[in-house]
Design a protein around this motif. Structure first.
Motif, PDB file in Angstrom:
ATOM      1  N   GLY A  59       0.827  -1.200   0.000  1.00  0.00           N
ATOM      2  CA  GLY A  59       0.000   0.000   0.000  1.00  0.00           C
ATOM      3  C   GLY A  59       0.856   1.243   0.000  1.00  0.00           C
ATOM      4  O   GLY A  59       2.063   1.188  -0.240  1.00  0.00           O
ATOM      5  N   GLU A  60       0.213   2.379   0.271  1.00  0.00           N
ATOM      6  CA  GLU A  60       0.945   3.637   0.318  1.00  0.00           C
ATOM      7  C   GLU A  60       0.617   4.395   1.587  1.00  0.00           C
ATOM      8  O   GLU A  60      -0.470   4.266   2.162  1.00  0.00           O
ATOM      9  N   LEU A  61       1.563   5.172   2.020  1.00  0.00           N
ATOM     10  CA  LEU A  61       1.472   5.987   3.217  1.00  0.00           C
ATOM     11  C   LEU A  61       1.362   7.439   2.771  1.00  0.00           C
ATOM     12  O   LEU A  61       2.225   7.930   2.036  1.00  0.00           O
ATOM     13  N   ALA A  62       0.294   8.125   3.195  1.00  0.00           N
ATOM     14  CA  ALA A  62       0.079   9.515   2.803  1.00  0.00           C
ATOM     15  C   ALA A  62       0.254  10.421   4.015  1.00  0.00           C
ATOM     16  O   ALA A  62      -0.260  10.129   5.101  1.00  0.00           O
ATOM     17  N   PHE A  63       0.969  11.524   3.822  1.00  0.00           N
ATOM     18  CA  PHE A  63       1.260  12.449   4.923  1.00  0.00           C
ATOM     19  C   PHE A  63       1.620  13.811   4.333  1.00  0.00           C
ATOM     20  O   PHE A  63       1.814  13.949   3.104  1.00  0.00           O
ATOM     21  N   ALA A  64       1.736  14.806   5.186  1.00  0.00           N
ATOM     22  CA  ALA A  64       2.092  16.151   4.737  1.00  0.00           C
ATOM     23  C   ALA A  64       3.371  16.601   5.431  1.00  0.00           C
ATOM     24  O   ALA A  64       3.579  16.338   6.613  1.00  0.00           O
ATOM     25  N   LEU A  65       4.229  17.275   4.664  1.00  0.00           N
ATOM     26  CA  LEU A  65       5.442  17.905   5.197  1.00  0.00           C
ATOM     27  C   LEU A  65       5.447  19.356   4.726  1.00  0.00           C
ATOM     28  O   LEU A  65       5.355  19.616   3.517  1.00  0.00           O
ATOM     29  N   ASP A  66       5.520  20.277   5.672  1.00  0.00           N
ATOM     30  CA  ASP A  66       5.530  21.708   5.335  1.00  0.00           C
ATOM     31  C   ASP A  66       4.359  22.086   4.439  1.00  0.00           C
ATOM     32  O   ASP A  66       4.498  22.873   3.488  1.00  0.00           O
ATOM     33  N   GLY A  67       3.199  21.486   4.731  1.00  0.00           N
ATOM     34  CA  GLY A  67       1.990  21.862   4.006  1.00  0.00           C
ATOM     35  C   GLY A  67       1.804  21.194   2.663  1.00  0.00           C
ATOM     36  O   GLY A  67       0.814  21.450   1.969  1.00  0.00           O
ATOM     37  N   ARG A  68       2.713  20.312   2.261  1.00  0.00           N
ATOM     38  CA  ARG A  68       2.608  19.614   0.979  1.00  0.00           C
ATOM     39  C   ARG A  68       2.370  18.133   1.206  1.00  0.00           C
ATOM     40  O   ARG A  68       2.959  17.520   2.098  1.00  0.00           O
ATOM     41  N   GLU A  69       1.507  17.564   0.378  1.00  0.00           N
ATOM     42  CA  GLU A  69       1.163  16.148   0.496  1.00  0.00           C
ATOM     43  C   GLU A  69       2.238  15.279  -0.165  1.00  0.00           C
ATOM     44  O   GLU A  69       2.768  15.633  -1.227  1.00  0.00           O
ATOM     45  N   HIS A  70       2.544  14.163   0.471  1.00  0.00           N
ATOM     46  CA  HIS A  70       3.512  13.204  -0.057  1.00  0.00           C
ATOM     47  C   HIS A  70       2.997  11.793   0.182  1.00  0.00           C
ATOM     48  O   HIS A  70       2.159  11.559   1.066  1.00  0.00           O
ATOM     49  N   THR A  71       3.501  10.862  -0.593  1.00  0.00           N
ATOM     50  CA  THR A  71       3.188   9.453  -0.373  1.00  0.00           C
ATOM     51  C   THR A  71       4.458   8.623  -0.495  1.00  0.00           C
ATOM     52  O   THR A  71       5.404   9.005  -1.192  1.00  0.00           O
ATOM     53  N   LEU A  72       4.468   7.507   0.207  1.00  0.00           N
ATOM     54  CA  LEU A  72       5.527   6.513   0.097  1.00  0.00           C
ATOM     55  C   LEU A  72       4.878   5.146  -0.068  1.00  0.00           C
ATOM     56  O   LEU A  72       3.919   4.815   0.644  1.00  0.00           O
ATOM     57  N   GLN A  73       5.394   4.349  -0.989  1.00  0.00           N
ATOM     58  CA  GLN A  73       4.950   2.966  -1.092  1.00  0.00           C
ATOM     59  C   GLN A  73       5.594   2.171   0.041  1.00  0.00           C
ATOM     60  O   GLN A  73       6.789   2.350   0.327  1.00  0.00           O
ATOM     61  N   VAL A  74       4.812   1.306   0.673  1.00  0.00           N
ATOM     62  CA  VAL A  74       5.304   0.587   1.840  1.00  0.00           C
ATOM     63  C   VAL A  74       5.020  -0.905   1.728  1.00  0.00           C
ATOM     64  O   VAL A  74       4.060  -1.343   1.089  1.00  0.00           O
ATOM     65  N   ALA A  75       5.874  -1.679   2.385  1.00  0.00           N
ATOM     66  CA  ALA A  75       5.635  -3.106   2.573  1.00  0.00           C
ATOM     67  C   ALA A  75       4.891  -3.299   3.894  1.00  0.00           C
ATOM     68  O   ALA A  75       4.997  -2.468   4.801  1.00  0.00           O
ATOM     69  N   VAL A  76       4.144  -4.366   3.982  1.00  0.00           N
ATOM     70  CA  VAL A  76       3.429  -4.708   5.211  1.00  0.00           C
ATOM     71  C   VAL A  76       4.058  -5.964   5.786  1.00  0.00           C
ATOM     72  O   VAL A  76       4.070  -7.019   5.141  1.00  0.00           O
ATOM     73  N   GLU A  77       4.590  -5.854   6.998  1.00  0.00           N
ATOM     74  CA  GLU A  77       5.241  -6.994   7.640  1.00  0.00           C
ATOM     75  C   GLU A  77       4.194  -7.969   8.173  1.00  0.00           C
ATOM     76  O   GLU A  77       2.997  -7.665   8.238  1.00  0.00           O
ATOM     77  N   ASP A  78       4.641  -9.159   8.581  1.00  0.00           N
ATOM     78  CA  ASP A  78       3.721 -10.181   9.076  1.00  0.00           C
ATOM     79  C   ASP A  78       2.923  -9.721  10.294  1.00  0.00           C
ATOM     80  O   ASP A  78       1.782 -10.163  10.497  1.00  0.00           O
ATOM     81  N   ASP A  79       3.508  -8.829  11.102  1.00  0.00           N
ATOM     82  CA  ASP A  79       2.800  -8.354  12.291  1.00  0.00           C
ATOM     83  C   ASP A  79       1.924  -7.127  12.025  1.00  0.00           C
ATOM     84  O   ASP A  79       1.369  -6.538  12.946  1.00  0.00           O
ATOM     85  N   GLY A  80       1.799  -6.735  10.761  1.00  0.00           N
ATOM     86  CA  GLY A  80       0.966  -5.599  10.397  1.00  0.00           C
ATOM     87  C   GLY A  80       1.695  -4.269  10.363  1.00  0.00           C
ATOM     88  O   GLY A  80       1.127  -3.258   9.927  1.00  0.00           O
ATOM     89  N   PHE A 120      15.681   3.680   5.632  1.00  0.00           N
ATOM     90  CA  PHE A 120      14.490   2.905   5.929  1.00  0.00           C
ATOM     91  C   PHE A 120      13.607   3.676   6.904  1.00  0.00           C
ATOM     92  O   PHE A 120      14.097   4.508   7.679  1.00  0.00           O
ATOM     93  N   LEU A 121      12.321   3.363   6.875  1.00  0.00           N
ATOM     94  CA  LEU A 121      11.363   3.956   7.803  1.00  0.00           C
ATOM     95  C   LEU A 121      10.445   2.846   8.291  1.00  0.00           C
ATOM     96  O   LEU A 121       9.880   2.105   7.478  1.00  0.00           O
ATOM     97  N   ARG A 122      10.321   2.715   9.605  1.00  0.00           N
ATOM     98  CA  ARG A 122       9.468   1.686  10.192  1.00  0.00           C
ATOM     99  C   ARG A 122       8.499   2.362  11.178  1.00  0.00           C
ATOM    100  O   ARG A 122       8.767   2.425  12.374  1.00  0.00           O
ATOM    101  N   PRO A 123       7.377   2.877  10.675  1.00  0.00           N
ATOM    102  CA  PRO A 123       6.475   3.657  11.525  1.00  0.00           C
ATOM    103  C   PRO A 123       5.525   2.852  12.398  1.00  0.00           C
ATOM    104  O   PRO A 123       4.706   3.436  13.120  1.00  0.00           O
ATOM    105  N   GLY A 124       5.596   1.535  12.359  1.00  0.00           N
ATOM    106  CA  GLY A 124       4.683   0.731  13.163  1.00  0.00           C
ATOM    107  C   GLY A 124       3.458   0.335  12.359  1.00  0.00           C
ATOM    108  O   GLY A 124       3.446   0.402  11.124  1.00  0.00           O
ATOM    109  N   ALA A 125       2.410  -0.073  13.057  1.00  0.00           N
ATOM    110  CA  ALA A 125       1.182  -0.536  12.403  1.00  0.00           C
ATOM    111  C   ALA A 125       0.099   0.532  12.500  1.00  0.00           C
ATOM    112  O   ALA A 125      -0.016   1.226  13.512  1.00  0.00           O
TER     113      ALA A 125
END
Length: 262
Positions: free
Chosen positions: A166-187, A207-212
């Motif tokens: 899937g993708e992770l959507a967020f904003a930095l300095d007022g601009r929208e960004h997305t990152l494609q992410v893998a989903v680990e076995d624990d979610g 790398f970025l590991r933001p949790g579930a």
């Protein structure tokens, strides 16, 4: 700035340095040897004779090879599956070294971990930017209808598949960004990304590991905890490069930046 958050980050940063510099941490990896490169079953710098047999890697060793299996001197032949236990608990050893069997996309390899590795002895810490609350931002995870695999270059120059959920959507300095992410076995989620600092003031990717995410797909992305990939600590790792779309056009002045040496 929350002093609790800043202190938690400092504690995390100290634990990271302890983890990577542990006897069998990333700094201790001194070789990844592919069976495909072996000549007549001999892998350079690895004792014994090795061959593939269906779904196993077969090792034949003699007493003079100095190999132990499950803590006991080994002499003979054994079928081995890929190791999934922590390196220090691997079945094969040669003195203090650990021999770890791995398999990637159907290809077998043996990794050698040595607590006396030069990079481990030279390690002086992880250079990182001090905590800044503005780099911890709310995000939403948007799963794909079906998981997908993209081919990306790896640190060893070989292209391999990278699974994405899937993708992770967020904003930095007022601009929208997305990152494609893998989903680990624990979610939990995992991203490989680059930004405008990559290859300049930081390693070429991180790398970025933001949790579930929660039930609504919400979570916090904290770039203060952007991680150096294993291949920043030892060149024998085969870390994937960022997939298409995962290079941010902003300078992420946060997280781990470089490996410090004496």
């Amino acid at each position: 700035m929350s002093m609790d958050a800043a202190q938690q980050w400092r504690d995390w940063h100290e634990r990271r340095a302890e983890t990577v510099s542990a006897p069998y941490g990333p700094l201790a990896l001194i070789g990844t040897h592919w069976l495909a490169d072996a000549v007549e079953g001999r892998i350079p710098a690895v004792p014994g004779e090795w061959r593939e047999d269906d779904d196993a890697l077969v090792l034949t060793a003699a007493p003079e090879d100095g190999i132990t299996l499950d803590g006991k001197p080994f002499d003979g032949e054994v079928r081995l599956a890929a190791d999934h236990a922590p390196v220090g608990e691997s079945r094969l050893a040669q003195g203090a070294r650990r021999l770890v069997v791995m398999r990637r996309e159907g290809l077998w390899a043996v990794r050698v971990w040595d607590p006396a590795a030069e990079r481990r002895r030279a390690f002086a810490g992880i250079g990182a930017t001090p905590y800044d609350a503005r780099w911890a931002v709310p995000a939403v995870f948007r799963p794909y209808e079906q998981a997908r695999t993209v081919r990306v270059a790896n640190a060893d120059g070989v292209e391999r598949g990278l699974g994405l959920g899937g993708e992770l959507a967020f904003a930095l300095d007022g601009r929208e960004h997305t990152l494609q992410v893998a989903v680990e076995d624990d979610g939990s989620l995992w991203a490989v990304f680059a930004d405008a600092t990559s290859g300049d003031s930081t390693f070429r990717f991180r790398f970025l590991r933001p949790g579930a995410p929660d039930a609504h797909g919400r979570l916090t992305v904290d770039f203060n905890r952007a991680l150096l990939p294993p291949c920043a600590f030892a060149e024998h790792f085969i870390c994937p490069f960022p997939p298409p779309g995962n290079t941010l056009d902003v300078a992420v002045e946060a997280g781990e930046r470089t490996v410090l040496t004496r």
